[in-house]
Design an enzyme around this catalytic site. Structure first.
Site, short mmCIF file in Angstrom:
data_model
loop_
_atom_site.label_atom_id
_atom_site.label_comp_id
_atom_site.label_asym_id
_atom_site.label_seq_id
_atom_site.Cartn_x
_atom_site.Cartn_y
_atom_site.Cartn_z
N ASP A 85 0.88 -1.17 0.00
CA ASP A 85 0.00 0.00 0.00
C ASP A 85 0.92 1.23 0.00
O ASP A 85 2.15 1.09 -0.18
CB ASP A 85 -1.01 -0.04 1.16
CG ASP A 85 -0.38 0.20 2.53
OD1 ASP A 85 0.87 0.33 2.60
OD2 ASP A 85 -1.12 0.25 3.52
N CYS A 116 3.25 -3.19 3.83
CA CYS A 116 2.48 -2.00 4.18
C CYS A 116 3.27 -1.29 5.28
O CYS A 116 4.45 -1.55 5.46
CB CYS A 116 1.04 -2.33 4.57
SG CYS A 116 0.81 -3.40 6.00
N HIS A 168 9.49 -24.39 8.55
CA HIS A 168 8.45 -25.03 9.36
C HIS A 168 7.03 -24.82 8.83
O HIS A 168 6.20 -25.72 8.92
CB HIS A 168 8.51 -24.52 10.80
CG HIS A 168 9.76 -24.94 11.52
ND1 HIS A 168 9.92 -24.83 12.88
CD2 HIS A 168 10.93 -25.46 11.06
CE1 HIS A 168 11.12 -25.27 13.24
NE2 HIS A 168 11.76 -25.65 12.15
N HIS A 223 6.34 -31.30 9.86
CA HIS A 223 5.67 -30.04 9.53
C HIS A 223 4.58 -30.22 8.49
O HIS A 223 3.64 -29.43 8.43
CB HIS A 223 6.71 -29.01 9.08
CG HIS A 223 7.78 -28.76 10.10
ND1 HIS A 223 7.51 -28.22 11.34
CD2 HIS A 223 9.11 -29.03 10.08
CE1 HIS A 223 8.64 -28.15 12.04
NE2 HIS A 223 9.61 -28.64 11.30
N THR A 251 3.06 -1.45 8.58
CA THR A 251 3.45 -2.40 9.63
C THR A 251 3.61 -3.83 9.13
O THR A 251 4.19 -4.66 9.83
CB THR A 251 2.37 -2.45 10.72
OG1 THR A 251 1.13 -2.87 10.09
CG2 THR A 251 2.18 -1.08 11.38
C1 RB5 Z 1 -1.55 2.88 6.46
O1 RB5 Z 1 -1.56 4.08 7.13
C2 RB5 Z 1 -1.30 1.73 7.43
O2 RB5 Z 1 -2.41 1.56 8.26
C3 RB5 Z 1 -1.00 0.47 6.66
O3 RB5 Z 1 0.09 0.68 5.84
C4 RB5 Z 1 -0.69 -0.77 7.47
O4 RB5 Z 1 0.27 -0.49 8.44
C5 RB5 Z 1 -1.85 -1.47 8.01
O5 RB5 Z 1 -1.73 -2.52 8.67
#
Ligand code: RB5
Length: 148
Positions: free
Chosen positions: A8, A65, A98, A133, A67
């Site tokens: 994203d 993304c 695994h 596994h 996180t």
């Molecule tokens: C975008 O602001 C952020 O929420 C997205 O990139 C991600 O971290 C969501 O899990």
């Protein structure tokens, strides 16, 4: 090996860094965007990569993304996907060995490009160990098929 990749807006910079790495490694990858830094919804970009891996069009996927969390949650809703959210090299190797993970998720706001490159390289290089596994992964598939 055919690899699908997307992000994203929160993972755009790291996605380009990882595409550079894949090109340096001579690997065949398909980029599912996004094409700009405009704010987008991560499930929309997780889906084409996840479907492409689940249906065998691609061998592996990489999702990025801010996180890595939203991407990994979205990917794991697609049957056949075992997406691992990874921010260290030990886990990158372990989840291939695994869990036979077929998608790697990372967060651009969590780790730097150097570590991300090492994670991707380790994840792509590590084979599934099979053996005990296999049985555990078969149980994951049973969960997809409605076993509770
Ligand atoms: C975008 O602001 C952020 O929420 C997205 O990139 C991600 O971290 C969501 O899990």
């Amino acid at each position: 090996m055919k690899i699908a990749i997307s992000s994203d807006h929160g993972g755009n910079n790291l996605r380009h860094e990882i595409m550079n790495l894949l090109a340096e490694l001579g690997l065949d990858y398909t980029d599912f965007g996004p094409d700009s830094n405009e704010s987008v919804d991560y499930p929309d970009y997780a889906l084409p990569v996840s479907k492409g891996v689940a249906n065998g069009e691609f061998d592996k996927g990489i999702l990025i993304c801010g996180t890595g969390i939203g991407m990994s949650i979205a990917a794991n809703k697609v049957d056949g996907i075992r997406c691992a959210l990874v921010h260290d090299v030990f886990s990158a190797k372990a989840t291939r060995g695994h869990n036979d993970s077929n998608i790697l998720a990372m967060g651009e706001r969590v780790i730097g490009p150097g570590l991300a490159r090492e994670i991707v390289t380790a994840w792509l290089d590590t084979p599934f160990e099979g053996g005990r596994h296999e049985r555990r992964i078969a149980k994951l598939t049973e969960l997809e098929n409605g076993a509770r």
